[in-house]
Design a protein around this motif. Structure first.
Motif, PDB file in Angstrom:
ATOM      1  N   VAL A 131       0.864  -1.185   0.000  1.00 52.54           N
ATOM      2  CA  VAL A 131       0.000   0.000   0.000  1.00 52.54           C
ATOM      3  C   VAL A 131       0.900   1.235   0.000  1.00 52.54           C
ATOM      4  O   VAL A 131       1.772   1.379   0.861  1.00 52.54           O
ATOM      5  CB  VAL A 131      -0.949   0.008   1.228  1.00 52.54           C
ATOM      6  N   PRO A 132       0.728   2.144  -0.977  1.00 51.06           N
ATOM      7  CA  PRO A 132       1.528   3.375  -0.981  1.00 51.06           C
ATOM      8  C   PRO A 132       1.066   4.309   0.131  1.00 51.06           C
ATOM      9  O   PRO A 132      -0.133   4.477   0.344  1.00 51.06           O
ATOM     10  CB  PRO A 132       1.257   3.970  -2.368  1.00 51.06           C
ATOM     11  N   VAL A 133       2.022   4.891   0.836  1.00 48.19           N
ATOM     12  CA  VAL A 133       1.679   5.739   1.980  1.00 48.19           C
ATOM     13  C   VAL A 133       2.539   7.000   1.980  1.00 48.19           C
ATOM     14  O   VAL A 133       3.626   7.044   1.408  1.00 48.19           O
ATOM     15  CB  VAL A 133       1.876   5.003   3.323  1.00 48.19           C
ATOM     16  N   GLU A 134       1.992   8.001   2.630  1.00 46.06           N
ATOM     17  CA  GLU A 134       2.727   9.216   2.955  1.00 46.06           C
ATOM     18  C   GLU A 134       2.999   9.159   4.453  1.00 46.06           C
ATOM     19  O   GLU A 134       2.061   9.025   5.244  1.00 46.06           O
ATOM     20  CB  GLU A 134       1.880  10.426   2.592  1.00 46.06           C
ATOM     21  N   MET A 135       4.274   9.219   4.831  1.00 45.64           N
ATOM     22  CA  MET A 135       4.636   9.048   6.239  1.00 45.64           C
ATOM     23  C   MET A 135       5.184  10.338   6.826  1.00 45.64           C
ATOM     24  O   MET A 135       5.954  11.046   6.171  1.00 45.64           O
ATOM     25  CB  MET A 135       5.679   7.952   6.393  1.00 45.64           C
TER      26      MET A 135
END
Length: 206
Positions: A131-135
């Motif tokens: 899952v692509p995420v912004e952290m």
């Protein structure tokens, strides 16, 4: 601010300095107990507010120790990666990376140095999908030590929109190239015909 009354059962015996010291000691302890009770009440209220914010946050939240152990996770985080909290607490920082049992993430060094970290990456779900995420990450002081607070936002929809935009632009560019190629071809044909006509005129004139 309070008042404490002291009475004797023997009216013929007056209070002395020792009695005063004892009364002052009891009053001090009573006052400290009231202060502690108020502090405890305020702490519990703050914890309740934090719990509401932590549990109800739409983004996935992870609390991580300095040595990379997961200390807490909110429901949004467990739903995002498909692990229960019992499973996550047995894992360490890096186990959720794109490659299982990967080495310590590079951003950890920056966090330990006190930097705020903002980056995009991928998390591996329990089923193996990514899952692509912004952290976003930061280091916080807590109980004489430090801990990391990491927030993750699922950007799958944003990535899908970006992909659609790229595909649309590629299609438009391709469609524009075809008419332009035809126009270029016709222009070259006309240029050749024009050159031939000029050459014929020169021959006729001579």
């Amino acid at each position: 601010l309070g008042v404490m009354a002291v009475h004797r059962s023997s009216p013929d015996h007056s209070f002395d300095s020792a009695d005063l010291s004892l009364a002052q000691g009891i009053a001090d302890r009573a006052g400290q107990s009231i202060v502690n009770a108020r502090l405890l009440q305020a702490t519990r209220a703050a914890e309740a507010r934090f719990a509401v914010l932590f549990e109800g946050a739409a983004d996935g939240l992870l609390v991580v120790s300095e040595d990379g152990r997961y200390l807490d996770a909110n429901p949004a985080m467990t739903a995002m990666v498909g692990y229960s909290w019992e499973e996550l607490r047995q894992m360490r920082l890096g186990d959720l990376g794109p490659h299982r049992r990967a080495r310590t993430p590079a951003f950890l060094t920056r966090l330990l140095q006190g930097e705020l970290v903002n980056l995009e990456g991928e998390l591996r779900r329990h089923d193996g999908s990514l899952v692509p995420v912004e952290m976003h990450g930061s280091m916080l002081a807590h109980d004489g030590g430090r801990m990391m607070l990491l927030s993750f936002r699922d950007i799958s929809e944003r990535r899908a929109v970006e992909t659609q935009q790229r595909e649309f632009l590629a299609m438009v560019t391709h469609e524009l190239r075809n008419p332009l190629a035809a126009l270029l071809g016709w222009t070259q044909v006309l240029q050749r015909k024009s050159s031939q006509m000029r050459a014929a005129e020169i021959v006729v004139t001579q």
